[in-house]
Scaffold this active site. Structure first.
Site, PDB file in Angstrom:
ATOM      1  N   ARG A 125       0.808  -1.228   0.000  1.00 33.90           N
ATOM      2  CA  ARG A 125       0.000   0.000   0.000  1.00 33.90           C
ATOM      3  C   ARG A 125       0.838   1.273   0.000  1.00 33.90           C
ATOM      4  NH1 ARG A 125      -2.283  -3.231  -1.727  1.00 33.90           N
ATOM      5  NH2 ARG A 125      -4.053  -4.412  -0.939  1.00 33.90           N
ATOM      6  N   SER A 163     -10.689  -0.260   3.497  1.00 32.40           N
ATOM      7  CA  SER A 163     -10.034  -0.874   4.664  1.00 32.40           C
ATOM      8  C   SER A 163      -9.357   0.211   5.500  1.00 32.40           C
ATOM      9  CB  SER A 163      -8.971  -1.874   4.213  1.00 32.40           C
ATOM     10  OG  SER A 163      -9.594  -2.938   3.554  1.00 32.40           O
ATOM     11  N   GLU A 218      -4.398   2.183   7.207  1.00 26.56           N
ATOM     12  CA  GLU A 218      -4.178   2.192   5.755  1.00 26.56           C
ATOM     13  C   GLU A 218      -4.720   3.510   5.197  1.00 26.56           C
ATOM     14  OE1 GLU A 218      -5.121  -1.392   3.569  1.00 26.56           O
ATOM     15  OE2 GLU A 218      -5.841  -0.239   1.862  1.00 26.56           O
TER      16      GLU A 218
HETATM   17  C1  FAD Z   1     -15.424   0.728  -0.820  1.00 28.66           C
HETATM   18  C2  FAD Z   1     -13.907   0.813  -0.959  1.00 28.66           C
HETATM   19  C3  FAD Z   1     -13.198  -0.299  -1.343  1.00 28.66           C
HETATM   20  C4  FAD Z   1     -11.809  -0.245  -1.473  1.00 28.66           C
HETATM   21  N1  FAD Z   1     -11.142  -1.377  -1.847  1.00 28.66           N
HETATM   22  C5  FAD Z   1      -9.800  -1.322  -1.971  1.00 28.66           C
HETATM   23  C6  FAD Z   1      -9.066  -2.485  -2.351  1.00 28.66           C
HETATM   24  O1  FAD Z   1      -9.614  -3.550  -2.608  1.00 28.66           O
HETATM   25  N2  FAD Z   1      -7.714  -2.387  -2.445  1.00 28.66           N
HETATM   26  C7  FAD Z   1      -7.063  -1.219  -2.191  1.00 28.66           C
HETATM   27  O2  FAD Z   1      -5.825  -1.187  -2.300  1.00 28.66           O
HETATM   28  N3  FAD Z   1      -7.736  -0.110  -1.825  1.00 28.66           N
HETATM   29  C8  FAD Z   1      -9.073  -0.125  -1.714  1.00 28.66           C
HETATM   30  N4  FAD Z   1      -9.755   1.003  -1.341  1.00 28.66           N
HETATM   31  C9  FAD Z   1      -9.011   2.232  -1.020  1.00 28.66           C
HETATM   32  C10 FAD Z   1      -8.822   3.203  -2.197  1.00 28.66           C
HETATM   33  O3  FAD Z   1      -9.848   3.052  -3.163  1.00 28.66           O
HETATM   34  C11 FAD Z   1      -7.465   3.027  -2.876  1.00 28.66           C
HETATM   35  O4  FAD Z   1      -6.398   3.255  -1.982  1.00 28.66           O
HETATM   36  C12 FAD Z   1      -7.321   3.961  -4.078  1.00 28.66           C
HETATM   37  O5  FAD Z   1      -6.211   3.571  -4.812  1.00 28.66           O
HETATM   38  C13 FAD Z   1      -7.149   5.427  -3.681  1.00 28.66           C
HETATM   39  O6  FAD Z   1      -7.194   6.194  -4.864  1.00 28.66           O
HETATM   40  P1  FAD Z   1      -7.792   7.678  -4.847  1.00 28.66           P
HETATM   41  O7  FAD Z   1      -7.682   8.224  -6.216  1.00 28.66           O
HETATM   42  O8  FAD Z   1      -9.124   7.704  -4.239  1.00 28.66           O
HETATM   43  O9  FAD Z   1      -6.713   8.390  -3.911  1.00 28.66           O
HETATM   44  P2  FAD Z   1      -6.967   9.397  -2.705  1.00 28.66           P
HETATM   45  O10 FAD Z   1      -7.711   8.704  -1.639  1.00 28.66           O
HETATM   46  O11 FAD Z   1      -7.522  10.676  -3.207  1.00 28.66           O
HETATM   47  O12 FAD Z   1      -5.457   9.626  -2.239  1.00 28.66           O
HETATM   48  C14 FAD Z   1      -4.699   8.574  -1.713  1.00 28.66           C
HETATM   49  C15 FAD Z   1      -3.224   9.011  -1.666  1.00 28.66           C
HETATM   50  O13 FAD Z   1      -2.751   9.139  -3.004  1.00 28.66           O
HETATM   51  C16 FAD Z   1      -2.213  10.457  -3.207  1.00 28.66           C
HETATM   52  N5  FAD Z   1      -2.485  10.825  -4.607  1.00 28.66           N
HETATM   53  C17 FAD Z   1      -3.667  10.780  -5.279  1.00 28.66           C
HETATM   54  N6  FAD Z   1      -3.488  11.127  -6.564  1.00 28.66           N
HETATM   55  C18 FAD Z   1      -2.170  11.426  -6.710  1.00 28.66           C
HETATM   56  C19 FAD Z   1      -1.362  11.866  -7.795  1.00 28.66           C
HETATM   57  N7  FAD Z   1      -1.843  12.088  -9.027  1.00 28.66           N
HETATM   58  N8  FAD Z   1      -0.032  12.094  -7.565  1.00 28.66           N
HETATM   59  C20 FAD Z   1       0.494  11.889  -6.332  1.00 28.66           C
HETATM   60  N9  FAD Z   1      -0.213  11.475  -5.269  1.00 28.66           N
HETATM   61  C21 FAD Z   1      -1.541  11.236  -5.458  1.00 28.66           C
HETATM   62  C22 FAD Z   1      -2.949  11.338  -2.199  1.00 28.66           C
HETATM   63  O14 FAD Z   1      -2.174  12.492  -1.904  1.00 28.66           O
HETATM   64  C23 FAD Z   1      -3.041  10.384  -1.019  1.00 28.66           C
HETATM   65  O15 FAD Z   1      -1.822  10.362  -0.310  1.00 28.66           O
HETATM   66  C24 FAD Z   1     -11.137   0.970  -1.214  1.00 28.66           C
HETATM   67  C25 FAD Z   1     -11.865   2.109  -0.841  1.00 28.66           C
HETATM   68  C26 FAD Z   1     -13.245   2.033  -0.724  1.00 28.66           C
HETATM   69  C27 FAD Z   1     -14.000   3.278  -0.335  1.00 28.66           C
END
Ligand code: FAD
Length: 305
Positions: free
Chosen positions: A180, A229, A299
């Site tokens: 992660r 998570s 996480e």
């Molecule tokens: C219902 C649900 C189910 C999920 N299932 C999973 C799963 O199965 N596996 C899993 O790994 N995760 C899961 N997640 C968590 C989440 O979806 C992931 O971690 C996802 O990759 C986060 O992406 P995001 O665009 O929403 O990032 P954000 O939540 O907006 O940001 C996460 C991090 O990434 C950084 N970031 C975002 N974009 C950039 C960029 N362009 N450049 C640099 N840094 C950046 C942000 O600063 C922050 O530190 C789940 C979440 C939910 C709500």
């Protein structure tokens, strides 16, 4: 952020800009105080100018993806939040030979759109990410994964902007992915990535994606808002199983509740505050440590004030 800085940014930004914008609108938890300014830049050149300006003015900057791994505190975010999810969504096939297909995508595209694009072209290898509600940029930063796959496994190259506003390409062998986490410098913004995937049978992939989505719907409390998570799986254990065995399912603080469906999810029953979620996280960590001697590490990223 002062009035002069807000005026300067209004003139500088060609994309969308919002002042004092509630972050609950941009996070899957539906929680979060206001950011001083939220910017959706349109172009790379504009993004570089914005970063340079913020750096010169010493305004802190946070990069937001789809907000699906974030808990924004109730006091909101001082400084600027930049997001690529509105205008950095281009995607193209960048080459193919007998078995291998290269896909180049900008960081703001959602993983769902990316998987749909691949499905339509018979490109395999991202099915594991079906149902992860993030963007490519957030997914890479979090090295998002499930069902045995992780985004880091399919990356060939990542293009970033560093804190000085310089564009840099990082090849696979220069990137360090762990559980992660992608280890990049603190102020790096991911602009795009080249993914090395495989050619395959579209119908087989569609079937796999469908099955994984069903499995997700059965296992996860998807009818409530959440951040996915909450805790990382400690080595050799599943965080959800440990929390369940500690008897914490259904525990509530305000409108935040340890899901009774999947114990590693904290759900927002309606009007939860970040403060409620944080208290609940601390309580879970304390009780699990006292009863099992295991330290749970978050996480989800808790940001703001
Ligand atoms: C219902 C649900 C189910 C999920 N299932 C999973 C799963 O199965 N596996 C899993 O790994 N995760 C899961 N997640 C968590 C989440 O979806 C992931 O971690 C996802 O990759 C986060 O992406 P995001 O665009 O929403 O990032 P954000 O939540 O907006 O940001 C996460 C991090 O990434 C950084 N970031 C975002 N974009 C950039 C960029 N362009 N450049 C640099 N840094 C950046 C942000 O600063 C922050 O530190 C789940 C979440 C939910 C709500």
């Amino acid at each position: 952020m002062n009035r002069g800085q807000k005026d300067d940014l209004r003139k500088l930004v060609e994309g969308d800009i919002f002042f004092d914008e509630p972050m609950g609108r941009y996070t899957s938890f539906g929680i979060g105080g206001s950011a001083d300014v939220l910017i959706f830049p349109r172009e790379v050149s504009e993004l570089i100018e914005i970063i340079s300006y913020l750096r010169y003015e010493q305004v802190p900057c946070f990069v937001l993806g789809k907000g699906s791994n974030l808990l924004v505190k109730d006091g909101g975010i001082r400084g600027a939040v930049i997001s690529l999810i509105r205008f950095f969504r281009r995607i193209k096939q960048a080459g193919e030979n007998k078995d291998c297909a290269m896909i180049e995508a900008q960081a703001g595209i959602s993983l769902t759109e990316l998987i749909d694009y691949c499905l339509k072209r018979g490109v395999m290898g991202l099915e594991f990410a079906s149902g992860i509600p993030g963007s490519l940029g957030g997914g890479l930063m979090m090295n998002a994964g499930s069902f045995g796959g992780e985004l880091g496994q399919v990356v060939k190259r990542v293009t970033i902007i560093n804190g000085e506003g310089k564009i840099r390409e990082k090849e696979r062998n220069e990137l360090s992915f762990s559980y992660r986490k992608l280890h990049l410098s603190k102020d790096a913004i991911i602009l795009s990535a080249l993914l090395e995937l495989k050619t395959g049978a579209a119908n087989k992939m569609a079937h796999k994606v469908k099955n994984l989505l069903v499995e997700r719907r059965l296992k996860q409390p998807l009818k409530y808002k959440s951040g996915g998570s909450v805790f990382k799986n400690p080595p050799g254990f599943f965080a959800g199983k440990i929390i369940d065995e500690t008897g914490l399912k259904g525990l509530k603080m305000g409108d935040a509740m340890v899901s009774d469906h999947h114990a590693n999810f904290i759900v927002n029953l309606g009007e939860a505050k970040a403060g409620d979620v944080i208290l609940l996280m601390e309580r879970v960590q304390r009780e699990v440590y006292e009863r099992k001697g295991i330290k749970l590490e978050p996480e989800i990223k808790v940001i703001g004030e």
